[in-house]
Design a protein around this motif. Structure first.
Motif, PDB file in Angstrom:
ATOM      1  N   THR A  33      54.190   3.066 -29.110  1.00 23.72           N
ATOM      2  CA  THR A  33      54.224   3.791 -27.835  1.00 23.72           C
ATOM      3  C   THR A  33      53.202   4.923 -27.829  1.00 23.72           C
ATOM      4  O   THR A  33      52.462   5.103 -26.847  1.00 23.72           O
ATOM      5  CB  THR A  33      55.629   4.360 -27.579  1.00 23.72           C
ATOM      6  OG1 THR A  33      56.543   3.278 -27.415  1.00 23.72           O
ATOM      7  CG2 THR A  33      55.642   5.217 -26.318  1.00 23.72           C
ATOM      8  N   LEU A  34      53.118   5.671 -28.917  1.00 29.16           N
ATOM      9  CA  LEU A  34      52.172   6.778 -28.971  1.00 29.16           C
ATOM     10  C   LEU A  34      50.740   6.287 -28.985  1.00 29.16           C
ATOM     11  O   LEU A  34      49.843   6.954 -28.466  1.00 29.16           O
ATOM     12  CB  LEU A  34      52.453   7.636 -30.212  1.00 29.16           C
ATOM     13  CG  LEU A  34      53.809   8.355 -30.235  1.00 29.16           C
ATOM     14  CD1 LEU A  34      53.939   9.181 -31.506  1.00 29.16           C
ATOM     15  CD2 LEU A  34      53.993   9.230 -29.008  1.00 29.16           C
ATOM     16  N   THR A  35      50.510   5.103 -29.536  1.00 27.57           N
ATOM     17  CA  THR A  35      49.154   4.537 -29.555  1.00 27.57           C
ATOM     18  C   THR A  35      48.661   4.238 -28.147  1.00 27.57           C
ATOM     19  O   THR A  35      47.454   4.261 -27.878  1.00 27.57           O
ATOM     20  CB  THR A  35      49.127   3.259 -30.413  1.00 27.57           C
ATOM     21  OG1 THR A  35      49.562   3.570 -31.727  1.00 27.57           O
ATOM     22  CG2 THR A  35      47.727   2.670 -30.490  1.00 27.57           C
ATOM     23  N   LEU A  36      49.605   3.974 -27.224  1.00 28.96           N
ATOM     24  CA  LEU A  36      49.225   3.694 -25.837  1.00 28.96           C
ATOM     25  C   LEU A  36      48.559   4.895 -25.174  1.00 28.96           C
ATOM     26  O   LEU A  36      47.940   4.755 -24.122  1.00 28.96           O
ATOM     27  CB  LEU A  36      50.452   3.279 -25.028  1.00 28.96           C
ATOM     28  CG  LEU A  36      51.123   1.962 -25.437  1.00 28.96           C
ATOM     29  CD1 LEU A  36      52.407   1.750 -24.637  1.00 28.96           C
ATOM     30  CD2 LEU A  36      50.170   0.793 -25.235  1.00 28.96           C
ATOM     31  N   PRO A  39      42.860   6.422 -27.995  1.00 28.38           N
ATOM     32  CA  PRO A  39      42.317   6.921 -29.263  1.00 28.38           C
ATOM     33  C   PRO A  39      41.960   8.396 -29.260  1.00 28.38           C
ATOM     34  O   PRO A  39      41.869   9.013 -30.320  1.00 28.38           O
ATOM     35  CB  PRO A  39      41.067   6.053 -29.473  1.00 28.38           C
ATOM     36  CG  PRO A  39      40.680   5.599 -28.091  1.00 28.38           C
ATOM     37  CD  PRO A  39      41.975   5.425 -27.365  1.00 28.38           C
ATOM     38  N   ASN A  40      41.762   8.990 -28.085  1.00 24.03           N
ATOM     39  CA  ASN A  40      41.371  10.398 -28.017  1.00 24.03           C
ATOM     40  C   ASN A  40      42.557  11.338 -27.829  1.00 24.03           C
ATOM     41  O   ASN A  40      42.366  12.547 -27.703  1.00 24.03           O
ATOM     42  CB  ASN A  40      40.367  10.608 -26.887  1.00 24.03           C
ATOM     43  CG  ASN A  40      39.077   9.854 -27.114  1.00 24.03           C
ATOM     44  OD1 ASN A  40      38.601   9.758 -28.245  1.00 24.03           O
ATOM     45  ND2 ASN A  40      38.503   9.305 -26.037  1.00 24.03           N
ATOM     46  N   SER A  41      43.750  10.790 -27.790  1.00 25.71           N
ATOM     47  CA  SER A  41      44.941  11.623 -27.590  1.00 25.71           C
ATOM     48  C   SER A  41      45.464  12.144 -28.926  1.00 25.71           C
ATOM     49  O   SER A  41      45.430  11.443 -29.941  1.00 25.71           O
ATOM     50  CB  SER A  41      46.033  10.805 -26.892  1.00 25.71           C
ATOM     51  OG  SER A  41      47.257  11.508 -26.888  1.00 25.71           O
ATOM     52  N   LEU A  46      48.545  11.152 -34.516  1.00 28.07           N
ATOM     53  CA  LEU A  46      49.476  11.893 -35.359  1.00 28.07           C
ATOM     54  C   LEU A  46      49.834  11.162 -36.640  1.00 28.07           C
ATOM     55  O   LEU A  46      50.048  11.769 -37.690  1.00 28.07           O
ATOM     56  CB  LEU A  46      50.772  12.183 -34.590  1.00 28.07           C
ATOM     57  CG  LEU A  46      50.725  13.331 -33.580  1.00 28.07           C
ATOM     58  CD1 LEU A  46      52.032  13.386 -32.819  1.00 28.07           C
ATOM     59  CD2 LEU A  46      50.472  14.648 -34.292  1.00 28.07           C
ATOM     60  N   PHE A  47      49.910   9.833 -36.573  1.00 29.90           N
ATOM     61  CA  PHE A  47      50.508   9.091 -37.670  1.00 29.90           C
ATOM     62  C   PHE A  47      49.540   8.084 -38.270  1.00 29.90           C
ATOM     63  O   PHE A  47      49.857   6.925 -38.474  1.00 29.90           O
ATOM     64  CB  PHE A  47      51.784   8.393 -37.188  1.00 29.90           C
ATOM     65  CG  PHE A  47      52.758   9.368 -36.603  1.00 29.90           C
ATOM     66  CD1 PHE A  47      53.528  10.167 -37.414  1.00 29.90           C
ATOM     67  CD2 PHE A  47      52.857   9.524 -35.227  1.00 29.90           C
ATOM     68  CE1 PHE A  47      54.398  11.091 -36.878  1.00 29.90           C
ATOM     69  CE2 PHE A  47      53.737  10.445 -34.693  1.00 29.90           C
ATOM     70  CZ  PHE A  47      54.513  11.232 -35.517  1.00 29.90           C
ATOM     71  N   TYR A  97      47.955  16.669 -23.823  1.00 36.78           N
ATOM     72  CA  TYR A  97      48.195  15.532 -24.715  1.00 36.78           C
ATOM     73  C   TYR A  97      47.063  14.496 -24.673  1.00 36.78           C
ATOM     74  O   TYR A  97      47.103  13.518 -25.413  1.00 36.78           O
ATOM     75  CB  TYR A  97      49.526  14.858 -24.359  1.00 36.78           C
ATOM     76  CG  TYR A  97      50.734  15.732 -24.618  1.00 36.78           C
ATOM     77  CD1 TYR A  97      51.117  16.046 -25.913  1.00 36.78           C
ATOM     78  CD2 TYR A  97      51.480  16.254 -23.562  1.00 36.78           C
ATOM     79  CE1 TYR A  97      52.223  16.858 -26.161  1.00 36.78           C
ATOM     80  CE2 TYR A  97      52.588  17.055 -23.797  1.00 36.78           C
ATOM     81  CZ  TYR A  97      52.953  17.355 -25.100  1.00 36.78           C
ATOM     82  OH  TYR A  97      54.038  18.160 -25.338  1.00 36.78           O
ATOM     83  N   GLY A  98      46.082  14.708 -23.796  1.00 35.17           N
ATOM     84  CA  GLY A  98      44.929  13.819 -23.737  1.00 35.17           C
ATOM     85  C   GLY A  98      45.172  12.506 -23.041  1.00 35.17           C
ATOM     86  O   GLY A  98      44.563  11.481 -23.393  1.00 35.17           O
ATOM     87  N   ILE A  99      46.039  12.483 -22.025  1.00 32.55           N
ATOM     88  CA  ILE A  99      46.332  11.230 -21.329  1.00 32.55           C
ATOM     89  C   ILE A  99      46.109  11.338 -19.816  1.00 32.55           C
ATOM     90  O   ILE A  99      46.651  10.549 -19.049  1.00 32.55           O
ATOM     91  CB  ILE A  99      47.775  10.760 -21.597  1.00 32.55           C
ATOM     92  CG1 ILE A  99      48.789  11.757 -21.018  1.00 32.55           C
ATOM     93  CG2 ILE A  99      48.017  10.534 -23.080  1.00 32.55           C
ATOM     94  CD1 ILE A  99      50.187  11.185 -20.930  1.00 32.55           C
ATOM     95  N   GLU A 100      45.311  12.317 -19.382  1.00 32.09           N
ATOM     96  CA  GLU A 100      45.093  12.462 -17.939  1.00 32.09           C
ATOM     97  C   GLU A 100      44.484  11.196 -17.351  1.00 32.09           C
ATOM     98  O   GLU A 100      44.759  10.830 -16.211  1.00 32.09           O
ATOM     99  CB  GLU A 100      44.201  13.666 -17.636  1.00 32.09           C
ATOM    100  CG  GLU A 100      44.061  13.931 -16.139  1.00 32.09           C
ATOM    101  CD  GLU A 100      43.142  15.085 -15.797  1.00 32.09           C
ATOM    102  OE1 GLU A 100      43.168  15.560 -14.651  1.00 32.09           O
ATOM    103  OE2 GLU A 100      42.371  15.506 -16.694  1.00 32.09           O
TER     104      GLU A 100
END
Length: 464
Positions: A33-36, A39-41, A46-47, A97-100
């Protein structure tokens, strides 16, 4: 990002479940989910394998807003409860969070544009007393508005506004090059200016050297993915040309086309400077159109230019029911106009274009006789395969309908059928005359005569 000391491993060897601490509240999700987030977020990074033994990451942010962000990553849609929050606050969090970019794609994607569902939904106010003279939009739905000597910019969400003062007394042509950059010109001020709208300064000042060495004013601006097109006219109005600039490089001039030198009484409609430039991407051609009002009525000229060779490949002289406005739909391979005398809509099929091609009337053919400038001030703009036509304060939508080739009847021309639909609700109609129509993202922007506000039209069932 701030980190706190913890004892729990965010990812075990047997599971990809991860834990985040946001503002003192713990959230659990998966690495997928976080990978979605992209790559720039900071979320997707994080992991990585390099920090697999890290402690629970801590973000000193609002946990309620993060729950909206996390749900958005899981589903691709904003929760209904997101309407309880200010959109600007959600945008600020998405930027952190880098998802705009994901939010833009969800809320302002051009693929969501539904012309049959549009209605006036909000008004954008301007600073000062000047009414809009030109507007331009970007593909993500941000809009730049010229009013007096100023340019006001609204971001894609229409929640952030900024205004700069330009060097022009008034701006007549405006073209958005990006959310923070625009090309601007005036009919009474020399030069085309490339303006940094975020910092408020002129990045480039482009001029055309004409034969009389006089000033060169801007009559029209257009662009393709690679080139910037500008129609200049000399200050003495005895010469004009279209200059093609490199849009991807340093705005160097690539080629000059459509140059006209006017001597004495040699003026005719073919030497009229272009006041509208449309790029036809499916044909790699530039449409240039211009008109002139004289003692014998309104005369006009429409030309299609091959920019690579600098040659005109087709031309039409408008002498009978000249266009009040003209536009091109690249996706449907059609050119459309509103007759200045009749006020009716016409089309030309670009796939069957010849030197003898004539306009085909889609409206009331009987009005072509003895009409008296009923189309004066009408606008026509294409967005994809949809054609929008303003008639005074009202809007019409013309859409092509696929039919069987054996069908015949009114508005059916060689198997091409166009259907007219009146747009908007009753309270949206019969306002002041529409002066500008532009499209960006999933929205339509409208300005009206003597009104300072910008109308925003979008789907009636859309969320934020």
């Amino acid at each position: 990002m701030n980190s706190s000391i913890g004892s729990q491993n965010p990812k075990s060897e047997s599971s990809n479940i991860v834990t985040l601490n946001v503002g003192g509240e713990l959230f659990q999700t998966t690495q997928q989910t976080l990978t979605l987030a992209g790559p720039n977020s900071i979320l997707s990074n994080l992991f990585s394998s390099s920090n697999s033994n890290a402690n629970i990451p801590f973000f000193d942010r609002d946990p309620q807003l993060f729950s909206i962000i996390l749900s958005f990553l899981r589903t691709g849609n904003l929760l209904s409860k997101s309407k309880e929050f200010n959109l600007h606050d959600l945008i600020v969090e998405s930027q952190f969070y880098g998802i705009e970019h994901l939010l833009i794609n969800s809320l302002s994607n051009p693929s969501q544009f539904n012309p049959l569902n549009l209605q006036k939904s909000m008004l954008l106010p301007l600073n000062g007393r000047d009414i809009p003279s030109a507007i331009s939009t970007t593909s993500i739905g941000s809009v730049h508005v010229a009013h007096g000597s100023k340019v006001t910019s609204f971001d894609w969400s229409l929640t952030r506004k900024s205004t700069i003062l330009t060097q022009f007394v008034a701006i007549d042509s405006l073209l958005a090059l990006s959310p923070d950059k625009a090309a601007a010109g005036a009919t009474d001020f020399s030069g085309l200016q490339i303006i940094d709208l975020e910092k408020g300064f002129v990045k480039e000042n482009l001029n055309w050297v004409n034969s009389t060495r006089s000033s060169s004013t801007v009559q029209a601006i257009g662009s393709s993915n690679e080139h910037l097109f500008t129609c200049f006219e000399s200050g003495r109005r005895n010469s004009n040309a279209i200059v093609v600039y490199d849009l991807l490089g340093d705005f160097r001039p690539v080629i000059e086309i459509a140059r006209n030198e006017i001597y004495g009484a040699e003026f005719d409609c073919t030497t009229i400077p272009a006041t509208k430039l449309n790029w036809i991407s499916s044909y790699n051609l530039l449409m240039a159109s211009g008109s002139h009002s004289g003692p014998t009525g309104v005369l006009g000229s429409i030309k299609l230019w091959d920019v690579r060779s600098g040659n005109s490949i087709w031309e039409m002289k408008e002498t009978v029911d000249c266009f009040a406005d003209v536009s091109v739909s690249s996706s449907s391979s059609c050119m459309f106009k509103v007759g200045i005398n009749s006020g009716e809509v016409f089309f030309l099929d670009l796939r069957k274009l010849t030197p003898e091609s004539e306009w085909v009337c889609l409206g009331n053919r009987a009005k072509l006789i003895n009409a008296k400038k009923e189309g004066l001030g009408c606008k026509v703009e294409c967005n994809g395969s949809n054609v929008f036509v303003s008639k005074g304060g009202n809007l019409e939508l013309w859409s092509e309908v696929l039919v069987n080739s054996s069908r015949s009847g009114e508005n059916v021309v060689e198997d091409r059928v166009f259907k007219k639909t009146l747009m908007g609700r009753a309270k949206d109609m019969n306002g002041n005359r529409i002066t500008n129509l532009r499209f960006g993202g999933n929205k339509m922007f409208v300005t009206r005569k003597d009104e300072q506000l910008i109308e925003v039209w979008k789907g009636s069932n859309e969320g934020l």
